[in-house]
Motif scaffolding. Structure first.
Motif: not given
Length: 391
Positions: A143-144, A200, A202, A210, A342, A344, A346, A357, A363, A366
């Motif tokens: 990450d990343c 990122e 994935t 996201e 996602s 998470t 970013s 992403k 992930s 991370s």
């Protein structure tokens, strides 16, 4: 069979005579250049992968915790210049951009250079890159770093050869803290961007949506008094009704990709000592939004439903979404990839243009101890990006 003379004797070869099978040999002759190109491409991918891994090792050994990325940015910038790339530095963000054709759409390749602080449960030095088999261990490898160096190699390989679009690369800083010196600082310098790929981790599956983030500070007010007497107004009790409502409320619009918008109380502080009625209770709400609700709308909605005083730290980290019908997403689907949503955050949250992403790694690795990226994942990422963007 074609005859061959060896030491005065006529032998039969195992191969048919070209004159007898002209079409077969024509196909073989035409295939040889293609096979050579495939072989050469494989060699290029391998070379670019090796160079990507070496750069990532240098970045791992150069601590780049958010807001302290200067030395890592130096390493990255110098390597890009050594490769002859057109580099521009904006704070600790590294922008790589050649001449652009205003008549063509522009694609941004983006990944971040910063890392979180290492957790205490690392069993190895997080700043010493270590290769064990296919794995490269080190803080930021997954990450990343994998996406960072893979996309840089893709820019190197495709620069100047994209006939239908412009290509721009940005290594951004302060992503892990959504800092003002990161993508936000670089954004005004970027050209008009039509779509971005964010590297990122994935698993090289496209995250086409996201969740956004809004952090809210809440304060319930009371009145102090002595705990032994029936006096004062307990701020903890004043907060209770709000905390229960925040726990139980469900927003009506749920996303097929991102699920429901979610509110979680994560911090609670009150009181000074056991015999004093607290006159203030402070709490923090973590709000994760889907694409149906803006941060501004949700904040206004919450203010109408709770008694406590609320203050949003920022509205800027919005949910993002790219249509399934977008040509790049359709190209991903054609290649057997599966779009998903996602949870998470970013730098996508700061992008006022379409983005998704797509990057090597997982992930789940991370922000964890003994973080790693597989070298084969970097190689696969470069191959996949090239196939996706060369169409």
């Amino acid at each position: 069979m074609a005859p061959v003379m060896v030491k005065g004797r006529i032998l039969r070869t195992r191969y048919p005579c070209p004159a007898a099978f002209p079409s077969l040999f024509t196909h073989i002759a035409l295939a040889i250049p293609k096979l050579f190109c495939i072989f050469a491409a494989d060699m290029d991918i391998r070379q670019y992968t090796n160079e990507a891994v070496e750069l990532l090792k240098r970045l791992i050994s150069t601590p780049s915790v958010s807001r302290d990325e200067g030395r890592a940015a130096d390493v990255f910038e110098q390597q890009a210049r050594d490769w002859g790339l057109p580099v521009r530095r904006i704070g600790n963000n590294i922008l790589i951009q050649g001449e652009l054709d205003a008549q063509k759409p522009t694609l941004l390749l983006n990944a971040h250079i910063d890392t979180v602080k290492p957790v205490t449960t690392w069993t190895r030095d997080p700043f010493t890159p270590t290769v064990e088999g296919d794995r490269l261990y080190g803080l930021g490898a997954n990450d990343c770093g994998g996406g960072l160096v893979s996309l840089l190699q893709v820019y190197r390989m495709l620069q100047g050869s994209c006939s239908s679009y412009n290509l721009v690369y940005l290594a951004s800083c302060e992503e892990e803290v959504s800092g003002a010196g990161g993508f936000t600082l670089a954004l005004p310098v970027l050209p008009k961007i039509d779509v971005a790929i964010v590297g990122e981790p994935t698993g090289m599956q496209p995250a086409i949506a996201e969740k956004g983030l809004m952090v809210i500070d809440g304060i319930a007010h009371g009145k102090s008094g002595h705990a032994a007497r029936n006096e004062g107004v307990n701020a903890i009790y004043e907060a209770l009704d709000d905390l229960v409502w925040l726990r139980d409320y469900r927003f009506r619009k749920e996303s097929q990709l991102l699920g429901p918008t979610k509110m979680t109380v994560t911090v609670l502080n009150s009181g000074t000592q056991h015999n004093v009625i607290p006159d203030e209770c402070r709490f923090v709400i973590d709000v994760r939004t889907n694409e149906y609700y803006t941060n501004e709308y949700l904040f206004s909605f919450l203010q109408k439903h709770v008694k406590s005083e609320l203050k949003a730290r920022s509205f800027r980290l919005s949910s993002s979404h790219i249509p399934m019908e977008h040509p790049l997403i359709q190209r991903c689907i054609e290649r057997g990839m599966t779009p998903f949503g996602s949870p998470t955050l970013s730098d996508q949250a700061l992008m006022p243009f379409l983005s998704f992403k797509l990057g090597p790694g997982d992930s789940a690795r991370s922000h964890s101890a003994d973080e790693y990226i597989c070298i084969s994942e970097i190689e696969q990422a470069i191959e996949t990006y090239i196939a996706l963007l060369s169409a």
